[in-house]
Design an enzyme around this catalytic site. Structure first.
Site, PDB file in Angstrom:
ATOM      1  N   HIS A  47       0.825  -1.203   0.000  1.00  0.00           N
ATOM      2  CA  HIS A  47       0.000   0.000   0.000  1.00  0.00           C
ATOM      3  C   HIS A  47       0.865   1.261   0.000  1.00  0.00           C
ATOM      4  CE1 HIS A  47      -3.727  -2.285   1.676  1.00  0.00           C
ATOM      5  NE2 HIS A  47      -3.618  -2.363   0.359  1.00  0.00           N
ATOM      6  N   CYS A 102       3.302 -11.788   2.651  1.00  0.00           N
ATOM      7  CA  CYS A 102       4.266 -11.686   3.743  1.00  0.00           C
ATOM      8  C   CYS A 102       4.216 -12.943   4.598  1.00  0.00           C
ATOM      9  CB  CYS A 102       3.949 -10.459   4.603  1.00  0.00           C
ATOM     10  SG  CYS A 102       4.953 -10.364   6.098  1.00  0.00           S
ATOM     11  N   HIS A 130     -10.244  -4.562   4.637  1.00  0.00           N
ATOM     12  CA  HIS A 130      -8.795  -4.548   4.391  1.00  0.00           C
ATOM     13  C   HIS A 130      -8.407  -5.859   3.705  1.00  0.00           C
ATOM     14  CE1 HIS A 130      -4.450  -4.617   5.144  1.00  0.00           C
ATOM     15  NE2 HIS A 130      -4.535  -3.310   5.298  1.00  0.00           N
ATOM     16  N   GLU A 132      -5.861  -7.780   3.800  1.00  0.00           N
ATOM     17  CA  GLU A 132      -5.339  -8.844   4.668  1.00  0.00           C
ATOM     18  C   GLU A 132      -6.468  -9.556   5.397  1.00  0.00           C
ATOM     19  OE1 GLU A 132      -2.794  -9.391   8.736  1.00  0.00           O
ATOM     20  OE2 GLU A 132      -2.205  -7.714   7.441  1.00  0.00           O
ATOM     21  N   THR A 170      -2.218  -7.953  10.990  1.00  0.00           N
ATOM     22  CA  THR A 170      -0.843  -7.726  11.443  1.00  0.00           C
ATOM     23  C   THR A 170      -0.468  -6.248  11.544  1.00  0.00           C
ATOM     24  OG1 THR A 170       0.080  -7.802   9.196  1.00  0.00           O
ATOM     25  CG2 THR A 170      -0.085  -9.899  10.400  1.00  0.00           C
TER      26      THR A 170
END
Length: 326
Positions: A47, A102, A130, A132, A170
């Protein structure tokens, strides 16, 4: 404005790129070198506006959905991770995939799968929408309940209050997350904690140093994009811990000279997806306005690195072997 002699910059360290972001960006660059343009990337690889623009100039094409990638092409999955259904879509489209998720996000995915297999209800602390969060929830959609802040705790419904575990996005604020977890523990006394803290080391480290410099800071500048969760959190953490003002900017050109009125000390940091060149641009802008005295405030050393995605490592090894054979 304060007198020139008083003006200074407190430069936060660590700041900028974390190991997961570095790995993801290098993965796209290496893929472009190895296979040639275009390389497709599902969502923003990280991002950050500057990083995306730079990779586009090199031949990366960013798409929102897997179905936008032409059949037989190469697609890179972003550092934020994807749901298993996205891997299925890629397979159906006969796409070659490079998974740049990640490893710390992958860890959360694996925890979600394990606890779902053990028939737990999983309370995922994170922000709705979001990338993630979407990816993690896709690992066990029937078992994961999103908890978007402490105010959302009252809405949580589980099947068995003796089999509940919490996980988290995270990139959240450590303090905000633990406040939500505290509320969850009030509701569910038998709530199980994950085997290790989900909030990534880089997110924590960047927040810790901002907490340290904030009380001395008249103006906190956070370099980062507005869709970067960890960058937005740094602004919030700075204000919560004593910074008199705080602003999030992508580039030095976005800085407003009026922000410096009455300012003696500027705090400067950057989110985990921000290249250092953007921070240097801000330092140069500040130096031109007599904020040339820079003091680095370091609260941690970061040495963690991640290897490239296995698909890239395989092909790079094969190419190296071929060159040796020649």
């Amino acid at each position: 404005m304060s007198t020139t002699a008083q003006r200074r910059v407190l430069l936060a360290a660590p700041r900028g790129y974390c190991a997961g972001v570095d790995r993801a960006v290098i993965a796209v660059e290496k893929a472009l070198e190895q296979y040639g343009a275009p390389i497709y990337v599902r969502k923003q690889i990280v991002h950050n506006k500057f990083v995306v623009q730079t990779l586009e100039k090199q031949g990366a094409i960013f798409v929102d959905e897997t179905e936008e990638v032409p059949e037989g092409s190469i697609v890179v999955f972003s550092a934020h991770g994807v749901a298993p259904s996205v891997h299925d879509e890629a397979k159906a489209g006969k796409l070659a995939t490079i998974d740049a998720t990640c490893p710390l996000v992958t860890k959360v995915h694996k925890e979600a799968v394990r606890f779902a297999d053990e028939d737990y209800d999983i309370l995922l602390v994170g922000h709705e929408g979001h990338e993630e969060v979407v990816g993690t929830m896709g690992e066990a959609p029937d078992r994961i309940h999103l908890v978007d802040g402490a105010e959302d705790v009252a809405n949580v419904k589980v099947r068995d209050e003796s089999k509940v575990v919490w996980l988290s996005q995270t990139t959240l604020s450590v303090d905000e997350t633990m406040a939500t977890v505290g509320e969850l523990k009030q509701r569910f006394p038998l709530l199980v904690s994950p085997p290790s803290d989900d909030i990534c080391y880089a997110t924590q480290n960047r927040q810790v140093v901002v907490k340290q410099i904030a009380p001395e800071t008249d103006l906190l500048i956070v370099v980062g994009s507005k869709n970067s969760s960890n960058s937005v959190r740094l602004v919030e953490v700075g204000l919560e811990h004593g910074a008199k003002a705080a602003h999030l900017v992508d580039f030095a050109e976005e800085l407003d000279e009026a922000w410096l009125d009455g300012v003696a000390t500027v705090g400067l940091t950057s989110g985990a997806s921000v290249p250092e060149i953007l921070v240097q641009g801000v330092l140069e802008w500040l130096a031109e306005r007599d904020f040339g005295a820079v003091e680095t405030v370091r609260t941690a050393e970061e040495t963690l690195t991640f290897s490239l995605p296995k698909e890239l490592r395989r092909d790079l090894r094969a190419e190296a072997a071929g060159k040796l054979a020649d």
